[in-house]
Design an enzyme around this catalytic site. Structure first.
Site, PDB file in Angstrom:
ATOM      1  N   LYS A  77       0.875  -1.180   0.000  1.00 37.09           N
ATOM      2  CA  LYS A  77       0.000   0.000   0.000  1.00 37.09           C
ATOM      3  C   LYS A  77       0.906   1.222   0.000  1.00 37.09           C
ATOM      4  CE  LYS A  77      -4.425   1.078   0.438  1.00 37.09           C
ATOM      5  NZ  LYS A  77      -5.565   0.352  -0.121  1.00 37.09           N
ATOM      6  N   GLY A 177     -27.222   0.820  -0.246  1.00 41.45           N
ATOM      7  CA  GLY A 177     -26.213   1.484  -1.074  1.00 41.45           C
ATOM      8  C   GLY A 177     -26.343   1.045  -2.519  1.00 41.45           C
ATOM      9  N   GLY A 179     -25.079   1.845  -5.363  1.00 42.76           N
ATOM     10  CA  GLY A 179     -24.016   2.461  -6.168  1.00 42.76           C
ATOM     11  C   GLY A 179     -23.404   1.435  -7.105  1.00 42.76           C
ATOM     12  N   VAL A 181     -21.374  -1.065  -6.682  1.00 40.36           N
ATOM     13  CA  VAL A 181     -21.473  -2.458  -6.238  1.00 40.36           C
ATOM     14  C   VAL A 181     -22.944  -2.876  -6.137  1.00 40.36           C
ATOM     15  CG1 VAL A 181     -20.987  -4.056  -4.340  1.00 40.36           C
ATOM     16  CG2 VAL A 181     -19.272  -2.352  -4.999  1.00 40.36           C
ATOM     17  N   GLY A 182     -23.750  -2.041  -5.457  1.00 38.16           N
ATOM     18  CA  GLY A 182     -25.142  -2.394  -5.190  1.00 38.16           C
ATOM     19  C   GLY A 182     -25.977  -2.605  -6.442  1.00 38.16           C
TER      20      GLY A 182
END
Ligand code: NAD
Length: 370
Positions: A77, A177, A179, A181-182
């Site tokens: 990361k 949600g 969005g 993904v949803g």
């Protein structure tokens, strides 16, 4: 800031590199946690308050996430200090400067994260040729457009139904949600015969026990409207999505939305975590006690990172979807079988599986300790 030595254990971190170029106001850190499974993949996070400790913890999370997804990649990361909404030209200088400073660290592949996007990854590719999450024009697979994570969730659900007493066809689901993904998981579930009874976004919940038309909801969102503006349903507040009676409940918005004080309200058979850490560990224990099956985030929502890894290999969309299907099904089954056999939380089973994979890979290394 914690001393980095206090963060080290038998898995990593392998390298911690501080980048500082006062001339352009560049300050950032790269943590390569573990590369036993292959070069690390992890996002570049840009925010004003990032720390080395946060970076190290996120890098470790990527080691486990990539191993759990069974990718030939380790975890890393990087964090960059700055306001992600700074002028584009200034941001470009920082991103280009940062990746150029890390050009020789081939054990790290840059990806997008909070505060960075596919355009940032295109700058990295242009500069040093080593990034994922790219725009389509330079070899990227647009994962939110094809619904990579939502597709993965639908595959996990298809396996999980065998461990519950319902069939996806005819199952009733609710999504918190609506969005990237949803909406895609809703689309894939409806294609498999499931019924969307409630969805929510930041403006509220729309509920219809007879089923919502997901394509119309997607059109609404594309027009910049909220799901509550869908005509044929009952409008409720955002929190009401938790109480909806259904077979499958999918959090796909914010972290920590299900906790000790509201987990008793869930009225479902299966929770599939689309968002990152949407359910606290204590609430996961309660789900287990209540007999509600739960698929943890880094198993269920791995579609995105699998897509990124396939993109890095130079393959296309079809290969990405095939890999997501194969890996999500295998990993979900392994986690749920282990959890059932050993009477442990699916999250603990998933962590043990990921850790074992990392340790096995480390046993092939020159200075192995496992
Ligand atoms: P997004 O911004 O496209 O969608 C988020 C949706 O949640 C929006 O519709 C927003 O209105 C809604 N929302 C915000 N606050 C809400 C609230 N309090 N109640 C109900 N709805 C709310 O984001 P996304 O890409 O779909 O990501 C959603 C979650 O999934 C995040 O936690 C993200 O980290 C995680 N995730 C995303 C991917 C991916 O491929 N996009 C992969 C892994 C994990």
């Amino acid at each position: 800031m914690n001393d980095i030595f206090s963060l080290a254990d038998e898995l990593g971190p392998l390298k911690v590199i501080h980048v500082h170029e006062p001339g352009i106001g560049l300050q950032g850190v790269l943590v390569v946690d573990n590369v036993a499974r292959g070069p690390s993949i992890g996002g570049v996070r840009m925010a004003e308050d990032v720390t080395t400790e946060e970076c190290a913890r996120l890098a470790r999370a990527m080691t486990f996430k990539n191993a759990a997804a069974d990718l030939p990649h380790g975890g890393g990361k990087s964090v960059l200090v700055g306001d992600p909404k700074m002028p584009r030209a200034q941001k470009q200088v920082l991103i280009r400067g940062f990746c150029r400073a890390l050009e020789e660290v081939e054990q790290y592949i840059f990806g997008p994260d909070m505060g960075t996007d596919e355009e940032c990854m295109a700058w990295v590719k242009d500069e040093i040729g080593r990034s994922v999450g790219l725009p389509r024009e330079v070899g990227g697979i647009p994962l939110d457009e094809i619904g990579a994570t939502g597709f993965g969730l639908s595959q996990a659900i298809d396996v999980a139904q065998e461990f519950c007493d319902f069939d996806t066809s005819g199952a009733r689901f609710a999504v918190q949600g609506f969005g990237a993904v949803g909406k895609h998981v809703s689309r894939f579930l409806c294609a498999a015969g499931a019924i969307a009874v409630a969805v929510s976004d930041s403006s509220g919940t729309i509920y219809n026990p007879d089923g919502l038309d997901v394509d119309s909801l997607i059109e609404l969102k594309a027009a910049g409207k909220s799901v509550v503006e869908y005509g044929a349903g009952e409008q409720r507040n955002g929190d009401a999505i938790i109480d909806i009676e259904c077979d499958i409940w999918i959090p796909a918005a914010r972290p920590d939305v299900i906790h000790e004080n509201n987990v008793h309200r869930l009225n479902t058979k299966l929770v599939v975590q689309g968002a990152n850490i949407p359910v606290t560990y204590a609430a996961e224990k309660t789900l287990q006690q209540r007999g509600i099956l739960n698929i943890p985030d880094f198993i269920a929502n791995a579609g995105g990172v699998i897509c990124a890894a396939i993109e890095y290999q130079g393959a296309g969309e079809a290969a990405a979807l095939a890999a997501i299907e194969e890996k999500l099904r295998r990993n979900t089954r392994e986690v749920l079988e282990t959890a059932q056999r050993e009477q442990i939380l699916p999250r603990d089973a998933a962590l043990a599986m990921a850790r074992k994979r990392v340790e096995q890979a480390m046993s092939y290394r020159r200075w192995h300790i496992f």
